[in-house]
Design a protein around this motif. Structure first.
Motif, PDB file in Angstrom:
ATOM      1  N   UNK A 173       0.821  -1.214   0.000  1.00  0.00           N
ATOM      2  CA  UNK A 173       0.000   0.000   0.000  1.00  0.00           C
ATOM      3  C   UNK A 173       0.851   1.259   0.000  1.00  0.00           C
ATOM      4  N   UNK A 174       2.095   1.145  -0.513  1.00  0.00           N
ATOM      5  CA  UNK A 174       2.914   2.323  -0.724  1.00  0.00           C
ATOM      6  C   UNK A 174       4.379   2.106  -0.428  1.00  0.00           C
ATOM      7  N   UNK A 175       5.227   2.884  -1.066  1.00  0.00           N
ATOM      8  CA  UNK A 175       6.666   2.821  -0.806  1.00  0.00           C
ATOM      9  C   UNK A 175       6.971   3.171   0.645  1.00  0.00           C
ATOM     10  N   UNK A 176       7.888   2.415   1.247  1.00  0.00           N
ATOM     11  CA  UNK A 176       8.373   2.650   2.615  1.00  0.00           C
ATOM     12  C   UNK A 176       7.281   2.502   3.666  1.00  0.00           C
ATOM     13  N   UNK A 203       4.117  -0.855  -5.734  1.00  0.00           N
ATOM     14  CA  UNK A 203       3.474  -0.026  -4.715  1.00  0.00           C
ATOM     15  C   UNK A 203       2.203   0.623  -5.243  1.00  0.00           C
ATOM     16  N   UNK A 204       1.175   0.663  -4.385  1.00  0.00           N
ATOM     17  CA  UNK A 204      -0.070   1.332  -4.731  1.00  0.00           C
ATOM     18  C   UNK A 204      -0.278   2.527  -3.801  1.00  0.00           C
ATOM     19  N   UNK A 205      -1.148   3.428  -4.186  1.00  0.00           N
ATOM     20  CA  UNK A 205      -1.442   4.611  -3.381  1.00  0.00           C
ATOM     21  C   UNK A 205      -2.515   4.277  -2.353  1.00  0.00           C
ATOM     22  N   UNK A 206      -2.151   3.412  -1.404  1.00  0.00           N
ATOM     23  CA  UNK A 206      -3.086   3.038  -0.354  1.00  0.00           C
ATOM     24  C   UNK A 206      -3.608   1.626  -0.510  1.00  0.00           C
ATOM     25  N   UNK A 245       0.394 -11.099  -7.930  1.00  0.00           N
ATOM     26  CA  UNK A 245       0.366 -12.506  -7.523  1.00  0.00           C
ATOM     27  C   UNK A 245       0.283 -12.672  -6.011  1.00  0.00           C
ATOM     28  N   UNK A 246       0.704 -11.619  -5.283  1.00  0.00           N
ATOM     29  CA  UNK A 246       0.643 -11.627  -3.825  1.00  0.00           C
ATOM     30  C   UNK A 246       0.456 -10.185  -3.378  1.00  0.00           C
ATOM     31  N   UNK A 247      -0.272  -9.980  -2.302  1.00  0.00           N
ATOM     32  CA  UNK A 247      -0.415  -8.628  -1.752  1.00  0.00           C
ATOM     33  C   UNK A 247      -0.314  -8.693  -0.239  1.00  0.00           C
TER      34      UNK A 247
END
Length: 328
Positions: free
Chosen positions: A163-166, A188-191, A205-207
């Motif tokens: 859900x985001x970098x770092x 990375x996604x924005x949330x 494939x994995x989250x």
């Protein structure tokens, strides 16, 4: 016979009296706390989980103390802006901070921060969260070891969403890669919202999804939950093993929401706020609300949270350094 004070002592008596008088207002302020409205800083936008929890706690404190607790949203710089406002506020108990795990992670991710961690005093860990490792059910993968075996058989072809970098999910994802010895591409996604959409759509494939965001989907027939980060299994998912139980230790740290005060706040005030917040969290009403959000209620006291915060700072520093994750 009257006893005359030694002339040196007599000389200092007025100064001693003045010093005592100067100390009285501070002591009285602590005894009368709180005697005016309090601001509760939330370093994120209105409407999110941190904001919701702050308003729940603030409402209860207002009812208990008879003084308004006003939530102020101060988003910016991954929470650093709001944290800085609280860190530099007077240590009189009238500025609080509702912080999250990033408070412990920021020192490892940024070289320059406008405040020191010691400028914030830990008051109470309100609730814990965790990341769920999830795959599309269409993948046919049902265990974490099965995922690892397939990833090793097809190096570079598997990815994972965060859900985001770092963020915690990014750091947990990189830690998992190291422990499992596999090559995964980070997306990375924005949330967590967009991340869940991508997972449900089979785009990753994995989250690693925060439990609060995944909570509405934990019974979905489109997903398989392979494992959970943290030291214990999640109460809402007793059948899902931890990463350690799955054979991949080193991901025992939980995410959290917590209350802080400025570092110069007197201990009597810190202890009073800590006791109130702990009691509120353990009340049936708040316990139920936090659980419904996918969280694990805690309600720790200041000394307990101080110990946990120290452990978390060390953990996230180790992860950030080993995975070379930085925001600078």
């Amino acid at each position: 016979m009257a006893i005359t004070p030694h002339k040196n002592l007599a000389q200092w008596l007025p100064l001693i009296a003045l010093a005592a008088a100067c100390g009285m207002p501070a002591a009285q302020a602590e005894d009368n706390y709180p005697s005016k409205p309090i601001r509760l800083i939330v370093p994120y936008p209105a409407g999110g989980g941190t904001d919701i929890i702050a308003r729940l706690i603030g409402t209860q404190l207002t009812q208990r103390w008879g003084q308004s607790v006003v939530v102020e949203n101060k988003p910016g710089a991954s929470g650093i802006l709001g944290n800085d406002i609280a860190a530099k506020a007077p240590g009189d108990g009238y500025t609080m901070l509702l912080g999250i795990t990033t408070v412990a992670q920021i020192p490892a991710l940024y070289k320059k921060v406008p405040y020191k961690l010691s400028d914030l005093t830990p008051v109470s860990q309100i609730a814990k969260s965790a990341d769920l490792l999830m795959v599309p059910r269409s993948s046919g993968i049902t265990t974490l070891q099965q995922f690892v075996d397939q990833a090793k058989a097809s190096p570079g072809k598997f990815n994972y969403g965060s859900y985001g970098n770092a963020t915690s999910s990014h750091m947990n994802g990189e830690r998992f890669k190291q422990k499992a010895g596999i090559d995964l591409t980070h997306i990375p996604y924005q949330g967590s919202g967009p991340e869940m959409v991508a997972l449900l759509g089979g785009q990753v494939t994995l989250a690693l999804v925060d439990a609060t965001a995944a909570y509405p989907h934990i019974t979905s027939n489109k997903l398989n939950i392979l494992a959970v980060t943290g030291a214990q299994r999640h109460p809402a998912l007793p059948q899902v093993p931890t990463m350690t139980e799955s054979g991949f230790p080193g991901l025992e740290a939980n995410g959290w929401f917590a209350m802080f005060l400025p570092g110069t706040t007197p201990k009597p005030i810190v202890d009073k706020v800590g006791a109130e917040v702990a009691a509120i969290v353990k009340s049936p009403e708040l316990n139920k609300r936090l659980t419904e959000m996918g969280l694990i209620p805690v309600g720790s006291l200041p000394d307990e949270f101080k110990t946990q915060l120290g452990k978390d700072v060390t953990h996230w520093k180790t992860v950030a350094e080993s995975a070379k994750i930085s925001m600078d």
